[in-house]
Design a protein around this motif. Structure first.
Motif, PDB file in Angstrom:
ATOM      1  N   HIS A 149       0.859  -1.195   0.000  1.00 31.18           N
ATOM      2  CA  HIS A 149       0.000   0.000   0.000  1.00 31.18           C
ATOM      3  C   HIS A 149       0.886   1.234   0.000  1.00 31.18           C
ATOM      4  CE1 HIS A 149      -3.321  -2.721   0.957  1.00 31.18           C
ATOM      5  NE2 HIS A 149      -2.549  -3.238   1.929  1.00 31.18           N
ATOM      6  N   PRO A 150       1.541   1.508  -1.075  1.00 32.94           N
ATOM      7  CA  PRO A 150       2.488   2.641  -1.088  1.00 32.94           C
ATOM      8  C   PRO A 150       1.789   3.994  -0.937  1.00 32.94           C
ATOM      9  CG  PRO A 150       2.212   1.727  -3.284  1.00 32.94           C
ATOM     10  CD  PRO A 150       1.499   0.802  -2.368  1.00 32.94           C
ATOM     11  N   ASP A 151       0.527   4.104  -1.447  1.00 38.66           N
ATOM     12  CA  ASP A 151      -0.136   5.397  -1.359  1.00 38.66           C
ATOM     13  C   ASP A 151      -0.634   5.702   0.040  1.00 38.66           C
ATOM     14  OD1 ASP A 151      -1.792   3.241  -1.557  1.00 38.66           O
ATOM     15  OD2 ASP A 151      -3.384   4.333  -2.625  1.00 38.66           O
ATOM     16  N   ARG A 152      -0.778   4.665   0.891  1.00 37.82           N
ATOM     17  CA  ARG A 152      -1.257   4.900   2.247  1.00 37.82           C
ATOM     18  C   ARG A 152      -0.147   4.726   3.290  1.00 37.82           C
ATOM     19  NH1 ARG A 152      -6.343   1.018   2.727  1.00 37.82           N
ATOM     20  NH2 ARG A 152      -4.879  -0.360   1.621  1.00 37.82           N
ATOM     21  N   THR A 153       1.108   4.674   2.850  1.00 35.60           N
ATOM     22  CA  THR A 153       2.234   4.440   3.758  1.00 35.60           C
ATOM     23  C   THR A 153       2.901   5.743   4.131  1.00 35.60           C
ATOM     24  OG1 THR A 153       2.643   2.271   2.806  1.00 35.60           O
ATOM     25  CG2 THR A 153       4.462   3.285   4.010  1.00 35.60           C
ATOM     26  N   ASP A 154       3.196   5.883   5.433  1.00 32.59           N
ATOM     27  CA  ASP A 154       3.974   7.032   5.919  1.00 32.59           C
ATOM     28  C   ASP A 154       5.445   6.653   5.766  1.00 32.59           C
ATOM     29  OD1 ASP A 154       5.087   9.190   7.129  1.00 32.59           O
ATOM     30  OD2 ASP A 154       4.140   8.895   9.096  1.00 32.59           O
ATOM     31  N   TRP A 155       6.003   6.989   4.615  1.00 32.25           N
ATOM     32  CA  TRP A 155       7.360   6.546   4.284  1.00 32.25           C
ATOM     33  C   TRP A 155       8.425   7.036   5.251  1.00 32.25           C
ATOM     34  CZ3 TRP A 155       8.293   2.583   1.389  1.00 32.25           C
ATOM     35  CH2 TRP A 155       7.355   2.179   0.445  1.00 32.25           C
ATOM     36  N   PRO A 156       8.404   8.230   5.729  1.00 40.96           N
ATOM     37  CA  PRO A 156       9.416   8.612   6.726  1.00 40.96           C
ATOM     38  C   PRO A 156       9.384   7.726   7.978  1.00 40.96           C
ATOM     39  CG  PRO A 156       8.398  10.549   5.800  1.00 40.96           C
ATOM     40  CD  PRO A 156       7.605   9.376   5.291  1.00 40.96           C
ATOM     41  N   THR A 157       8.161   7.371   8.431  1.00 45.29           N
ATOM     42  CA  THR A 157       8.065   6.504   9.607  1.00 45.29           C
ATOM     43  C   THR A 157       8.610   5.112   9.305  1.00 45.29           C
ATOM     44  OG1 THR A 157       6.106   7.715  10.346  1.00 45.29           O
ATOM     45  CG2 THR A 157       6.475   5.536  11.293  1.00 45.29           C
ATOM     46  N   VAL A 158       8.287   4.583   8.107  1.00 47.71           N
ATOM     47  CA  VAL A 158       8.783   3.259   7.724  1.00 47.71           C
ATOM     48  C   VAL A 158      10.311   3.250   7.637  1.00 47.71           C
ATOM     49  CG1 VAL A 158       8.814   1.560   5.863  1.00 47.71           C
ATOM     50  CG2 VAL A 158       6.673   2.618   6.544  1.00 47.71           C
ATOM     51  N   VAL A 159      10.862   4.312   7.053  1.00 47.25           N
ATOM     52  CA  VAL A 159      12.321   4.367   6.914  1.00 47.25           C
ATOM     53  C   VAL A 159      12.995   4.467   8.280  1.00 47.25           C
ATOM     54  CG1 VAL A 159      14.231   5.743   6.012  1.00 47.25           C
ATOM     55  CG2 VAL A 159      12.241   5.292   4.579  1.00 47.25           C
ATOM     56  N   ARG A 160      12.398   5.289   9.185  1.00 46.26           N
ATOM     57  CA  ARG A 160      12.994   5.398  10.529  1.00 46.26           C
ATOM     58  C   ARG A 160      12.948   4.051  11.261  1.00 46.26           C
ATOM     59  NH1 ARG A 160      10.566  10.607  10.363  1.00 46.26           N
ATOM     60  NH2 ARG A 160       8.641   9.777  11.277  1.00 46.26           N
ATOM     61  N   ALA A 161      11.830   3.318  11.140  1.00 49.76           N
ATOM     62  CA  ALA A 161      11.732   2.003  11.785  1.00 49.76           C
ATOM     63  C   ALA A 161      12.718   1.013  11.168  1.00 49.76           C
ATOM     64  CB  ALA A 161      10.307   1.467  11.661  1.00 49.76           C
ATOM     65  N   ALA A 162      12.844   1.075   9.830  1.00 52.14           N
ATOM     66  CA  ALA A 162      13.806   0.186   9.166  1.00 52.14           C
ATOM     67  C   ALA A 162      15.236   0.518   9.587  1.00 52.14           C
ATOM     68  CB  ALA A 162      13.657   0.296   7.647  1.00 52.14           C
ATOM     69  N   ARG A 163      15.485   1.821   9.730  1.00 57.71           N
ATOM     70  CA  ARG A 163      16.828   2.217  10.173  1.00 57.71           C
ATOM     71  C   ARG A 163      17.094   1.710  11.591  1.00 57.71           C
ATOM     72  NH1 ARG A 163      19.046   6.250  13.165  1.00 57.71           N
ATOM     73  NH2 ARG A 163      21.176   6.923  12.565  1.00 57.71           N
TER      74      ARG A 163
END
Length: 500
Positions: free
Chosen positions: A305-319
């Motif tokens: 669901h790329p259009d409903r994803t908060d990408w900065p939050t996902v990247v911070r969690a992945a980091r």
């Protein structure tokens, strides 16, 4: 599966000759041959000397009897004076009266070497017979045996001999009483016969004795090697999947039994090491699986669901998950290093300042950690590794402390050297005695309900002990009225004031 071809019989025979039992038998045989040859040489010469000495004593006694007979005049006719002895008679004028038949071929040499003795005189000397002589037509051929020999000779004179009783038989006119010297040679015939008999016996018995010793050595070594072969065969059948097997221990208390016992002890240590390694790999895989699964799940959901994803939050969690994986990989690499690898002792680290610095780096460490030290304590070691050691200890103490952690540094002048002792005491629930050694194993969590996010991977204390060991020190848990009490002991460098 086809069996490999057997080596040719010649190669097997050569291999058998190179075997330990063949070398042992050869060595035993050579040693026996050397000992037997030396003993035979000594025995042969000892018997020869003993027999020759007996012959000398007998000759001297016979000479005494012959001289006494000459003095009394009770002497048979010429040629029977000393029976079958090898003798010579010399008149006081120097004339050679008579020699025994064995000395007849050497009459000229005897006359040149023997001289008369004064009345009552006696002498012990040698007589050299050099000229080769043919075997007499009659007799025993003793003359040939006397040729080229130097033999012991005893001489004794008898005075007051009546010429009519003895000397007339040699064509000597009667001139009243005269002095005659009797010389008696000591041929070594009996000694040589005994020596030859012993040598023949030893020549037959020697090789048999050497072969017997070699055969015994072969049999004893073969019996011992059967036990060694049993150990070798069992060792060859042990694989990484069957480390629980053990080699047979002979019932004897010899070196082979000690070898088997030591081999079983080594196999047991190897079994424990492999078991620990497998457990370590399994635990490491389990620890790595959770953050990897979480990271993959979050990324797959974001991609779905790329259009409903908060990408900065996902990247911070992945980091954050990546950083955690990196720390875990670093810890695993640190524990995987060989335990014998010692740190480079190029610097001296002051533990008091290091403890205060580590406390200041930790969250709330300045307010919750108190450091006490009577004086500075410098230890040789690697500053980065010691920093990691103290950080792991203090982090563990803060994690379990109710309110406060106390760090105390002292010096212990023990009988085994001077030590720097660092004590970390927290006011938490403490660690039960049965678990005080288990907490230093990798991936150990006494509180299984604690999550990995709050409790870590269970590697901190394992790394701390590993670093202490690399610095030739120890890290243990000691008794405490309350809380957990860790004791770190590190060796202090030699100091002129401490040198006895």
């Amino acid at each position: 599966m086809a069996r490999p071809p057997r080596p040719p019989r010649l190669l097997r025979s050569l291999h058998s000759l190179r075997s330990l039992r063949a070398r042992s038998a050869a060595a035993a045989g050579l040693a026996a041959a050397a000992a037997f040859t030396t003993g035979a040489f000594w025995l042969s010469h000892s018997l020869y000397d003993s027999q020759l000495n007996d012959a000398k004593v007998a000759a001297q006694a016979r000479l005494d009897v012959a001289v006494a007979d000459m003095r009394t005049g009770h002497v048979p006719a010429s040629g029977l004076l000393l029976g079958d002895r090898v003798y010579a008679l010399v008149l006081d004028s120097g004339r050679l009266l008579e020699v025994s038949p064995d000395l007849e071929p050497f009459r000229a040499q005897v006359a040149a070497q023997l001289t008369p003795l004064p009345e009552g005189g006696q002498v012990s000397r040698t007589l050299t017979l050099d000229a080769p002589v043919p075997v007499p037509a009659t007799g025993t051929g003793t003359a040939n045996r006397l040729a080229h020999r130097t033999l012991p000779l005893y001489g004794q004179s008898a005075g007051g001999i009546d010429g009519r009783a003895l000397l007339s038989g040699f064509g000597e006119p009667d001139r009243g009483e005269r002095t005659v010297t009797a010389y008696l040679l000591v041929p070594p015939w009996d000694a040589e016969r005994v020596q030859e008999s012993v040598q023949r016996l030893l020549l037959v018995a020697g090789p048999f004795a050497v072969l017997l010793v070699a055969a015994i050595a072969w049999a004893v070594t073969a019996r011992a090697m059967r036990r060694v072969e049993a150990i070798r065969a069992q060792m060859a059948s042990i694989t990484a999947q069957h480390l629980d097997r053990r080699v047979p221990v002979p019932p004897t208390a010899d070196e082979i039994a000690h070898l088997a016992t030591t081999t079983n002890q080594t196999l047991q240590k190897l079994d424990h090491a492999v078991t620990a390694q497998r457990r370590f790999v399994a635990d490491a895989s389990h620890e790595l699986r959770s953050p990897l699964a979480g990271l993959r799940t979050s990324l797959e959901v974001a991609l779905t669901h790329p259009d409903r994803t908060d990408w900065p939050t996902v990247v911070r969690a992945a980091r954050a998950d990546t950083v955690r994986l990196q720390h875990l990989a670093d810890d695993l690499l640190l524990l995987a290093r060989p335990p014998v690898a010692a740190p480079a002792h190029h610097t001296r680290v002051e533990l008091t300042d290091l403890a205060r610095d580590v406390a200041a780096e930790l969250p709330h460490g300045t307010s919750r950690i108190t450091v006490h030290a009577d004086r500075p304590l410098e230890v040789p070691g690697n500053a980065a590794q010691l920093h990691r050691l103290l950080r792991n200890l203090l982090e563990n103490a803060l994690r379990h402390a109710a309110d406060h952690v106390t760090v105390t540094l002292t010096e212990d002048p023990g009988p085994d050297g001077h030590w720097a002792v660092l004590e970390v005491l927290d006011d938490g629930p403490g660690i039960p005695a049965p678990d005080r050694e288990r907490v230093f194993a990798p991936f150990t969590r006494l509180d299984e309900a604690r999550t990995r996010d709050t409790g870590g991977a269970g590697l901190g204390l394992a790394i701390a002990r590993d670093l202490a060991t690399r610095h030739h020190g120890t890290l243990t848990l000691a008794d405490s009225p309350a809380g957990a009490r860790f004791l770190l002991r590190l060796p202090l460098p030699p100091h002129p004031a401490r040198t006895p």
